[in-house]
Design a protein around this motif. Sequence first.
Motif, mmCIF file in Angstrom:
data_model
loop_
_atom_site.group_PDB
_atom_site.id
_atom_site.type_symbol
_atom_site.label_atom_id
_atom_site.label_comp_id
_atom_site.label_asym_id
_atom_site.label_seq_id
_atom_site.Cartn_x
_atom_site.Cartn_y
_atom_site.Cartn_z
ATOM 1 N N ASP A 114 -4.446 -4.866 4.581
ATOM 2 C CA ASP A 114 -4.338 -4.041 5.784
ATOM 3 C C ASP A 114 -3.414 -4.642 6.830
ATOM 4 O O ASP A 114 -3.260 -4.073 7.910
ATOM 5 C CB ASP A 114 -5.726 -3.893 6.408
ATOM 6 N N HIS A 137 4.403 -3.600 0.073
ATOM 7 C CA HIS A 137 2.961 -3.754 0.212
ATOM 8 C C HIS A 137 2.387 -4.309 -1.081
ATOM 9 O O HIS A 137 2.715 -3.850 -2.174
ATOM 10 C CB HIS A 137 2.299 -2.413 0.542
ATOM 11 N N ASP A 258 -9.726 -6.688 9.405
ATOM 12 C CA ASP A 258 -9.661 -5.727 8.306
ATOM 13 C C ASP A 258 -10.648 -4.601 8.598
ATOM 14 O O ASP A 258 -11.852 -4.754 8.423
ATOM 15 C CB ASP A 258 -9.999 -6.419 6.975
ATOM 16 N N ARG A 260 -10.771 -1.574 7.191
ATOM 17 C CA ARG A 260 -10.886 -0.543 6.168
ATOM 18 C C ARG A 260 -12.338 -0.142 5.932
ATOM 19 O O ARG A 260 -12.628 1.023 5.617
ATOM 20 C CB ARG A 260 -10.242 -1.018 4.869
#
Length: 311
Positions: A114, A137, A258, A260
Amino acid sequence: MPDDFSPPAGPDLRLDLELRLVRYFTVVAEHLNFGRAAAALHLAQPSLSRQIQRLEDQLGVRLFDRTPQGSSLTEAGQAFLPRARALLQAANQAALTARAAAPPHAITIGYVGDLIVTPAVRELRHRYPDAQVRTRHLSWQDTHALPQRQVDALLVRLPLPFPTDRLRVTVLYDEPRVVVMPVSHRLAGKESLTLDDLADEELVACTSTPTIWSTPRRLGSGPDGPAAPSGPSADDSFEDKLELVAGGHSVAILPAGDRRSTLRTDLATIPLTGIDPCQVVVATHANDRNPLVGAFREIAGRTLDRPPVRR
């Protein structure tokens, strides 16, 4: 011949002129005064005089007549001046032509999970508009792209899953850690947790990520409850591992940056105290001479020195 110099004899006279000395000559010819020319060149006057003497020795002619009132060009100096200016101009044009013909500078920047690399990439592209700045990425399994030289720089959290002795690792900032668990977990309502609160969880650190997972456990209170699923493996995606947590089989300790896990309403995220923070770093090859690599590392240190604000 009016001067005291005797040029080398022979038809094959080859001179190895230093452009620096030629430039000094043109500045002295412009000022016709060694003192003012030395000031313009930011040199000491005796040093400038020695450099002009070297040039005269190489050419085998006297270029200036020196008097207490100043200096004047000799006939040889007058003849040499337009050629010297043309030589400097040609050298400058040659350098520009060579740079234009060279392949453009390029850099590939990898970033993991992320982490956001945009501010540093934006400034790097602005500073080097003709360079090829690529981003890639990566999953945690792909971080070997750096030692395999598939990327030139890597934005990542420690630990790295490969040796770092030949890398230059620059710490950008620290991140606290959080515990991620299902909202139905008995600790989900706490404002913060410590490792002691997780004493009933068998925590296992993944070797290639900063995440710590608890081993899956059976659901239910007795040994006859539903069997525990297998634990997260290196091949599992991050989402697969979150699914294991959301199902009540495990908990996870993640970097606070993070977010997510916060996209799922069935998971609770609670600050964890009494544990070392995660470190976000830029890793590059220690002896990489690509100027874009050094520039990116410097820019990242200024623009990526804290996690981006998320709303």
